[in-house]
Design a protein around this motif. Structure first.
Motif, mmCIF file in Angstrom:
data_model
loop_
_atom_site.group_PDB
_atom_site.id
_atom_site.type_symbol
_atom_site.label_atom_id
_atom_site.label_comp_id
_atom_site.label_asym_id
_atom_site.label_seq_id
_atom_site.Cartn_x
_atom_site.Cartn_y
_atom_site.Cartn_z
ATOM 1 N N ASP A 159 54.589 70.889 44.665
ATOM 2 C CA ASP A 159 53.405 70.184 44.181
ATOM 3 C C ASP A 159 53.172 70.577 42.726
ATOM 4 O O ASP A 159 53.237 71.758 42.373
ATOM 5 C CB ASP A 159 52.176 70.545 45.013
ATOM 6 C CG ASP A 159 52.296 70.075 46.451
ATOM 7 O OD1 ASP A 159 52.784 68.954 46.659
ATOM 8 O OD2 ASP A 159 51.913 70.830 47.361
ATOM 9 N N LYS A 161 50.740 70.985 39.567
ATOM 10 C CA LYS A 161 49.326 71.129 39.212
ATOM 11 C C LYS A 161 48.987 70.220 38.034
ATOM 12 O O LYS A 161 49.676 70.225 37.013
ATOM 13 C CB LYS A 161 49.007 72.575 38.860
ATOM 14 C CG LYS A 161 47.545 72.832 38.535
ATOM 15 C CD LYS A 161 47.309 74.299 38.222
ATOM 16 C CE LYS A 161 45.846 74.579 37.876
ATOM 17 N NZ LYS A 161 45.627 76.019 37.580
ATOM 18 N N THR A 203 40.998 70.196 38.723
ATOM 19 C CA THR A 203 42.429 70.227 38.986
ATOM 20 C C THR A 203 42.746 69.519 40.293
ATOM 21 O O THR A 203 41.900 69.410 41.190
ATOM 22 C CB THR A 203 42.964 71.668 39.071
ATOM 23 O OG1 THR A 203 42.257 72.357 40.121
ATOM 24 C CG2 THR A 203 42.777 72.396 37.765
ATOM 25 N N THR A 204 43.987 69.059 40.385
ATOM 26 C CA THR A 204 44.518 68.544 41.633
ATOM 27 C C THR A 204 46.012 68.813 41.616
ATOM 28 O O THR A 204 46.545 69.373 40.646
ATOM 29 C CB THR A 204 44.214 67.048 41.816
ATOM 30 O OG1 THR A 204 44.550 66.661 43.149
ATOM 31 C CG2 THR A 204 44.967 66.197 40.811
ATOM 32 N N TYR A 205 46.715 68.412 42.677
ATOM 33 C CA TYR A 205 48.154 68.639 42.764
ATOM 34 C C TYR A 205 48.839 67.337 43.155
ATOM 35 O O TYR A 205 48.453 66.692 44.135
ATOM 36 C CB TYR A 205 48.470 69.736 43.778
ATOM 37 C CG TYR A 205 48.059 71.112 43.307
ATOM 38 C CD1 TYR A 205 48.977 71.966 42.707
ATOM 39 C CD2 TYR A 205 46.742 71.558 43.449
ATOM 40 C CE1 TYR A 205 48.601 73.236 42.261
ATOM 41 C CE2 TYR A 205 46.359 72.816 43.003
ATOM 42 C CZ TYR A 205 47.287 73.642 42.417
ATOM 43 O OH TYR A 205 46.914 74.883 41.969
ATOM 44 N N SER A 207 51.974 65.540 44.727
ATOM 45 C CA SER A 207 53.123 65.776 45.594
ATOM 46 C C SER A 207 54.350 65.063 45.031
ATOM 47 O O SER A 207 54.232 64.169 44.180
ATOM 48 C CB SER A 207 52.814 65.287 47.010
ATOM 49 O OG SER A 207 52.518 63.900 46.996
ATOM 50 N N ARG A 324 41.205 73.633 50.627
ATOM 51 C CA ARG A 324 42.659 73.491 50.470
ATOM 52 C C ARG A 324 43.327 73.466 51.834
ATOM 53 O O ARG A 324 43.007 74.282 52.712
ATOM 54 C CB ARG A 324 43.229 74.638 49.645
ATOM 55 C CG ARG A 324 44.737 74.552 49.429
ATOM 56 C CD ARG A 324 45.251 75.689 48.563
ATOM 57 N NE ARG A 324 46.691 75.604 48.381
ATOM 58 C CZ ARG A 324 47.591 76.172 49.181
ATOM 59 N NH1 ARG A 324 47.169 76.887 50.233
ATOM 60 N NH2 ARG A 324 48.883 76.040 48.939
#
Length: 344
Positions: A159, A161, A203-205, A207, A324
């Motif tokens: 993933d 960031k 923030t997010t991730y 995929s 999370r």
């Protein structure tokens, strides 16, 4: 769509909004707290709207209201004619003081700055006038934003960031989404955190199976009944070795917008694996104090057979909650939007 994040196109949506914020300073014409007819704290909420007209307010503590027969007022913007301020005075009050609020209209073409307010209080012995200065704030604005990294380069089996940073003037809340130009896919960052340097971040991730190509960063600056939207483009590059075959997870979050200090805050939501509920999954609960940069682990929660989770905490400080979902060999990790709770 632009392929680099160079500028923000600001557009106004919804009803107009008051941007000054409760607690805007109100002083008498000499800069001192008004004496005579008024006592205690005075406050105002007044700003120039993005469009149309909005209502400005000023709140004062009127002394000895039983002796008062009426309260009237007028306010004058720089270079403009005096306009009427209507007060909600309630006659017959025998208390020592009465909290009264005056209201007037502010137009989009009015100037910001110091407006002159005069309040006339009629009593049995005559009428007295008290001058004030109300500081009216300027229009709300999104002045800058960036996404890091840009472009977002996906990595097989991992993933990536992604961080959003925005500079926003006069907003009560700022949120953001990252939206695929092809439609049908987005990452919701929720409420961006206002940190000690005054900038808003989240923030997010991404995929490895995130849709490659053109994406949009959407920043929303909220205040009252209006939202200002900023849009900018960025790109997502597909992974060199292709996407893994992990299922994607997703988690929602909900918490009360405001809560009294010492009361309970219930943080709840639902976890999905693919399009279905993710049952009996342990999720991590995090909290970040307003103005700081670091999330701290609060504990864990377990989803039910329908994928739902809930956890209750004691409200002590303003801050942001998020959840999370840890990844496994067959399922990717995911992060909920941020949810801000105002503790009063």
């Amino acid at each position: 769509m632009r392929r680099r994040l160079r500028s923000l196109l600001a557009t106004a949506m919804g009803a107009a909004v008051l941007l000054g914020g409760t607690g805007t300073s109100v002083a008498d014409a000499t800069g001192r707290r008004a004496a005579g007819d008024f006592t205690g704290e005075a406050s105002a909420s007044a700003s120039v709207p993005l469009q149309n007209e909005v209502e400005g307010t000023v709140t004062l503590n009127l002394k000895n209201p039983a002796q008062v027969t009426g309260v009237t007022g007028g306010i004058e913007a720089p270079g403009r004619a005096v306009r009427t301020v209507t007060f909600d005075f309630r006659p017959g009050d025998t208390a020592d003081t009465q909290r009264i609020t005056g209201r007037w209209r502010i137009a989009a073409d009015d100037p910001a700055g110091e407006w002159k307010l005069n309040v006339a209080v009629a009593r049995d012995g005559g009428t007295s006038n008290t001058p004030f200065v109300v500081r009216v704030a300027g229009k709300q604005g999104i002045t800058a934003a960036k996404i890091t990294p840009d472009p977002v380069r996906l990595v097989t089996g991992k993933d990536v960031k992604v961080t959003v940073e925005a500079s926003v003037k006069d907003a009560s809340k700022v949120s953001a989404k990252l939206v695929s130009a092809g439609g049908g896919e987005f990452y919701d960052l929720g409420d961006l955190a206002r940190e000690s340097d005054g900038k808003y971040r989240g923030t997010t991730y991404f995929s490895d199976d995130t849709a490659p190509g053109d994406w949009a960063l959407e920043v929303y600056a909220h205040k009252g009944g209006q939202t200002l939207k900023g849009v900018a483009g960025f790109t997502v590059a597909e992974p060199v070795n292709g996407a893994s075959k992990k299922a994607r997870s997703r988690v929602t979050i909900s918490a009360p917008a405001k809560v009294a200090a010492g009361k309970k805050v219930k943080v709840s939501g639902k976890v999905y694996r693919g399009s279905k509920a993710y049952p009996r999954k342990i999720v991590e609960m995090y909290f970040k104090v307003k103005g700081t940069k670091t999330y701290k682990l609060l504990g864990f929660a377990k989803t039910t057979s329908t994928g739902r989770y809930a956890k209750t905490y004691t409200a002590r400080k303003d801050g942001y909650y998020r959840v999370r979902v840890p990844g496994t060999k067959t399922t990717g990790a995911s992060l909920s939007p941020q949810e801000f709770v105002d503790v009063r």
